[in-house]
Design a protein around this motif. Structure first.
Motif, PDB file in Angstrom:
ATOM      1  N   PHE A  15      -8.696 -13.710   2.164  1.00  0.00           N
ATOM      2  CA  PHE A  15      -9.252 -14.234   0.972  1.00  0.00           C
ATOM      3  C   PHE A  15      -7.806 -14.874   0.411  1.00  0.00           C
ATOM      4  CE2 PHE A  15     -11.859 -10.625   1.401  1.00  0.00           C
ATOM      5  CZ  PHE A  15     -13.068 -11.234   1.432  1.00  0.00           C
ATOM      6  N   PRO A  16      -7.412 -15.958   0.845  1.00  0.00           N
ATOM      7  CA  PRO A  16      -6.209 -16.859   0.202  1.00  0.00           C
ATOM      8  C   PRO A  16      -6.261 -17.155  -1.214  1.00  0.00           C
ATOM      9  CG  PRO A  16      -7.040 -17.675   2.168  1.00  0.00           C
ATOM     10  CD  PRO A  16      -7.972 -16.962   1.812  1.00  0.00           C
ATOM     11  N   PHE A  30       2.518  -3.939  -8.518  1.00  0.00           N
ATOM     12  CA  PHE A  30       2.533  -5.245  -7.508  1.00  0.00           C
ATOM     13  C   PHE A  30       3.609  -4.976  -6.536  1.00  0.00           C
ATOM     14  CE2 PHE A  30       3.503  -9.587  -6.661  1.00  0.00           C
ATOM     15  CZ  PHE A  30       2.431 -10.258  -6.397  1.00  0.00           C
ATOM     16  N   LYS A  31       4.683  -4.678  -7.148  1.00  0.00           N
ATOM     17  CA  LYS A  31       5.823  -4.567  -6.088  1.00  0.00           C
ATOM     18  C   LYS A  31       5.681  -3.809  -5.055  1.00  0.00           C
ATOM     19  CE  LYS A  31       9.523  -5.830  -9.545  1.00  0.00           C
ATOM     20  NZ  LYS A  31      10.743  -5.319 -10.251  1.00  0.00           N
ATOM     21  N   LYS A  32       5.025  -2.816  -5.030  1.00  0.00           N
ATOM     22  CA  LYS A  32       4.682  -1.726  -4.066  1.00  0.00           C
ATOM     23  C   LYS A  32       3.486  -2.249  -3.146  1.00  0.00           C
ATOM     24  CE  LYS A  32       6.507   2.238  -6.373  1.00  0.00           C
ATOM     25  NZ  LYS A  32       6.273   3.694  -7.021  1.00  0.00           N
ATOM     26  N   ALA A  33       2.417  -2.631  -3.806  1.00  0.00           N
ATOM     27  CA  ALA A  33       1.326  -3.004  -3.080  1.00  0.00           C
ATOM     28  C   ALA A  33       1.374  -4.193  -2.187  1.00  0.00           C
ATOM     29  CB  ALA A  33       0.137  -3.121  -4.304  1.00  0.00           C
ATOM     30  N   VAL A  43      -4.991  -0.300  -2.900  1.00  0.00           N
ATOM     31  CA  VAL A  43      -5.909  -1.157  -3.829  1.00  0.00           C
ATOM     32  C   VAL A  43      -5.881  -2.536  -3.142  1.00  0.00           C
ATOM     33  CG1 VAL A  43      -3.459  -2.105  -4.761  1.00  0.00           C
ATOM     34  CG2 VAL A  43      -5.739  -2.119  -6.185  1.00  0.00           C
ATOM     35  N   ALA A  44      -5.181  -3.034  -1.982  1.00  0.00           N
ATOM     36  CA  ALA A  44      -5.486  -4.223  -1.588  1.00  0.00           C
ATOM     37  C   ALA A  44      -6.817  -3.988  -0.819  1.00  0.00           C
ATOM     38  CB  ALA A  44      -4.243  -4.709  -0.596  1.00  0.00           C
ATOM     39  N   THR A  45      -7.021  -3.077   0.121  1.00  0.00           N
ATOM     40  CA  THR A  45      -7.844  -3.055   0.883  1.00  0.00           C
ATOM     41  C   THR A  45      -9.462  -2.733   0.054  1.00  0.00           C
ATOM     42  OG1 THR A  45      -6.756  -1.762   2.401  1.00  0.00           O
ATOM     43  CG2 THR A  45      -9.206  -1.388   2.705  1.00  0.00           C
ATOM     44  N   ILE A  46      -9.236  -2.118  -1.144  1.00  0.00           N
ATOM     45  CA  ILE A  46     -10.321  -1.792  -1.762  1.00  0.00           C
ATOM     46  C   ILE A  46     -10.752  -3.301  -2.697  1.00  0.00           C
ATOM     47  CG2 ILE A  46     -11.157  -0.710  -4.219  1.00  0.00           C
ATOM     48  CD1 ILE A  46      -9.738   1.426  -3.213  1.00  0.00           C
ATOM     49  N   LEU A  47      -9.836  -4.166  -2.906  1.00  0.00           N
ATOM     50  CA  LEU A  47      -9.921  -5.342  -3.659  1.00  0.00           C
ATOM     51  C   LEU A  47     -10.753  -6.249  -2.546  1.00  0.00           C
ATOM     52  CD1 LEU A  47      -9.645  -7.490  -5.905  1.00  0.00           C
ATOM     53  CD2 LEU A  47      -7.240  -7.682  -5.020  1.00  0.00           C
ATOM     54  N   ALA A  48     -10.306  -6.171  -1.265  1.00  0.00           N
ATOM     55  CA  ALA A  48     -10.923  -6.831  -0.300  1.00  0.00           C
ATOM     56  C   ALA A  48     -12.362  -6.546   0.006  1.00  0.00           C
ATOM     57  CB  ALA A  48     -10.049  -6.889   1.094  1.00  0.00           C
ATOM     58  N   CYS A  49     -12.530  -5.384  -0.289  1.00  0.00           N
ATOM     59  CA  CYS A  49     -14.024  -4.979   0.015  1.00  0.00           C
ATOM     60  C   CYS A  49     -14.978  -5.373  -1.360  1.00  0.00           C
ATOM     61  CB  CYS A  49     -13.852  -3.249   0.086  1.00  0.00           C
ATOM     62  SG  CYS A  49     -15.636  -2.434   0.273  1.00  0.00           S
ATOM     63  N   ALA A  50     -14.189  -5.448  -2.676  1.00  0.00           N
ATOM     64  CA  ALA A  50     -14.826  -5.866  -3.538  1.00  0.00           C
ATOM     65  C   ALA A  50     -15.063  -7.350  -3.576  1.00  0.00           C
ATOM     66  CB  ALA A  50     -14.209  -5.442  -4.912  1.00  0.00           C
ATOM     67  N   GLU A  51     -14.293  -8.212  -2.989  1.00  0.00           N
ATOM     68  CA  GLU A  51     -14.498  -9.456  -2.728  1.00  0.00           C
ATOM     69  C   GLU A  51     -15.540  -9.614  -2.009  1.00  0.00           C
ATOM     70  OE1 GLU A  51     -13.177 -13.595  -3.762  1.00  0.00           O
ATOM     71  OE2 GLU A  51     -13.587 -11.940  -4.866  1.00  0.00           O
ATOM     72  N   GLY A  80      -2.591  -3.682   3.872  1.00  0.00           N
ATOM     73  CA  GLY A  80      -3.837  -3.972   3.315  1.00  0.00           C
ATOM     74  C   GLY A  80      -3.629  -5.355   2.623  1.00  0.00           C
ATOM     75  N   PHE A  81      -2.564  -5.547   1.967  1.00  0.00           N
ATOM     76  CA  PHE A  81      -2.314  -6.792   1.303  1.00  0.00           C
ATOM     77  C   PHE A  81      -2.233  -8.129   2.108  1.00  0.00           C
ATOM     78  CE2 PHE A  81       0.577  -9.908  -0.806  1.00  0.00           C
ATOM     79  CZ  PHE A  81      -0.427 -10.391  -2.228  1.00  0.00           C
ATOM     80  N   VAL A  82      -1.393  -7.698   3.310  1.00  0.00           N
ATOM     81  CA  VAL A  82      -1.539  -8.919   4.343  1.00  0.00           C
ATOM     82  C   VAL A  82      -2.763  -9.344   4.578  1.00  0.00           C
ATOM     83  CG1 VAL A  82      -0.472  -9.573   6.655  1.00  0.00           C
ATOM     84  CG2 VAL A  82       0.822  -7.990   4.890  1.00  0.00           C
ATOM     85  N   LYS A  83      -3.668  -8.239   5.130  1.00  0.00           N
ATOM     86  CA  LYS A  83      -4.912  -8.603   5.570  1.00  0.00           C
ATOM     87  C   LYS A  83      -5.705  -9.510   4.285  1.00  0.00           C
ATOM     88  CE  LYS A  83      -5.298  -5.078   9.044  1.00  0.00           C
ATOM     89  NZ  LYS A  83      -5.917  -3.721   9.428  1.00  0.00           N
TER      90      LYS A  83
END
Length: 352
Positions: free
Chosen positions: A339-340, A323-326, A294-302, A331-334
């Motif tokens: 996108f801070p 959230f606790k796992k993601a 999800v984090a990687t996909i969210l970055a792509c969407a943004e 991908g979340f770190v990136k």
């Protein structure tokens, strides 16, 4: 907009095996749903199947794990069949049923058929808000955290007059013909070189499909006078898939790494203003979302301004168990580094 037909009422009946004249049957389509992964979904939020063809039209199956929100149905699985082909209306009989734990059609009240006039502009879909209660679903149909829905559609054609008859005509095959044109070298007038690979194409086809290519190939830009163009910042594999879509209007096979391939293809669609391809990629990415992706996909969407995909990913993140796992993924770190400001939006979604 869609119509609702209650299971067991109205025009809906148990399916029969009798065939009628003037009908086109589509092969049954199966939708395997990760039921456990859908428990974060809110009432009124759908899981969509891939688009499929039946009777010369495109369709999809919409499943609402906690009801479609139209009435007091959040204890039920809601199921709807939706016509995707634009600017058309069609009469169709469709049937939907669940498979049981033994891989057989479930004998509970989970097998219904219905006749409906689908109109893409006014009434694109219909189905059942109370298809099956979640308690029955979990008792009879849940297998290793998954459920399987089967959908079959029969398009009813106008029955011809016995006196005048009708002249049969084939389904549209323009995508097949243009796809064959891409595979040949007939009439090519431009080529693209990426790394060491060369792709041949037709200026008018690319210009018709993409305003960016139109400006480059038929306008006043330097590329308009070149017969060979070197491209940067795109891989040969991604450009090949994009060309296939531009000629056939269908999403090609994505290979062994579909999520990564879809991200590259979405970036190309954004670069060349291929809005339909961009939406198809966004939907496919959402269909494959998970706590790991999800984090990687969210970055792509943004990055590529896919607002609907971004909002869906934010909603997915907002669920506490996700959230606790993601947040522990690479991908979340990136995502945060790139996108801070996304942290602020995540907090707003989570209400913290």
């Amino acid at each position: 907009m869609r119509a609702e037909v209650r299971a067991g009422g109205g025009a809906c009946t148990r399916p029969t095996s009798e065939a009628a004249s003037g009908e086109d049957r589509g092969a049954p389509v199966g939708k395997r749903l990760d039921y456990e992964q859908t428990k974060h979904i809110d009432t009124g939020e759908a899981i969509h199947s891939d688009a499929f063809s039946a009777g010369g039209y495109m369709w999809r199956l919409d499943c609402y794990t906690y009801g479609d929100g139209e009435c007091d149905d959040d204890d039920y699985l809601s199921v709807f069949v939706e016509l995707l082909t634009e600017f058309t209306s069609v009469n169709a009989i469709f049937e939907v049923f669940l498979m049981d734990k033994d891989g057989q059609p479930c004998l509970q009240d989970t097998h219904w058929s219905c006749f409906h006039l689908f109109n893409r502009d006014k009434n694109a879909g219909t189905g059942w808000s109370q298809f099956i209660s979640r308690s029955d679903l979990e008792e009879y149909c849940l297998t290793e955290g998954h459920i399987t829905l089967i959908c079959a559609i029969i398009v009813i054609r106008d029955i011809p007059s016995p006196v005048l008859g009708s002249i049969p005509f084939p389904d549209s095959d323009i995508g097949k013909h243009l796809g064959a044109l891409l595979d040949s070298t007939d009439g090519v007038d431009v080529s693209f070189t990426i790394d060491s690979e060369t792709f041949h194409a037709h200026r008018v086809v690319l210009a018709a499909r993409s305003p960016v290519f139109k400006a480059e190939l038929l306008g006043s830009m330097a590329e308009a006078t070149l017969s060979s163009i070197t491209l940067q910042d795109i891989t040969p594999a991604t450009f090949r898939l994009m060309l296939q879509f531009m000629y056939t209007d269908a999403l090609p096979e994505l290979g062994d790494s579909p999520t990564e391939t879809l991200q590259h293809l979405l970036a190309a669609a954004d670069r060349y203003a291929l809005d339909r391809l961009k939406h198809l990629c966004a939907q496919k990415l959402w269909d494959n979302v998970s706590v790991d992706r999800v984090a990687t996909i969210l970055a792509c969407a943004e990055m590529y301004s896919c607002l609907e995909l971004k909002n869906k990913c934010l909603d997915f993140f907002a669920a506490e168990k996700n959230f606790k796992k993601a947040v522990l993924t690479e991908g979340f770190v990136k995502l945060v580094q790139q996108f801070p400001s996304i942290i602020v939006e995540l907090r707003e979604k989570a209400g913290t």
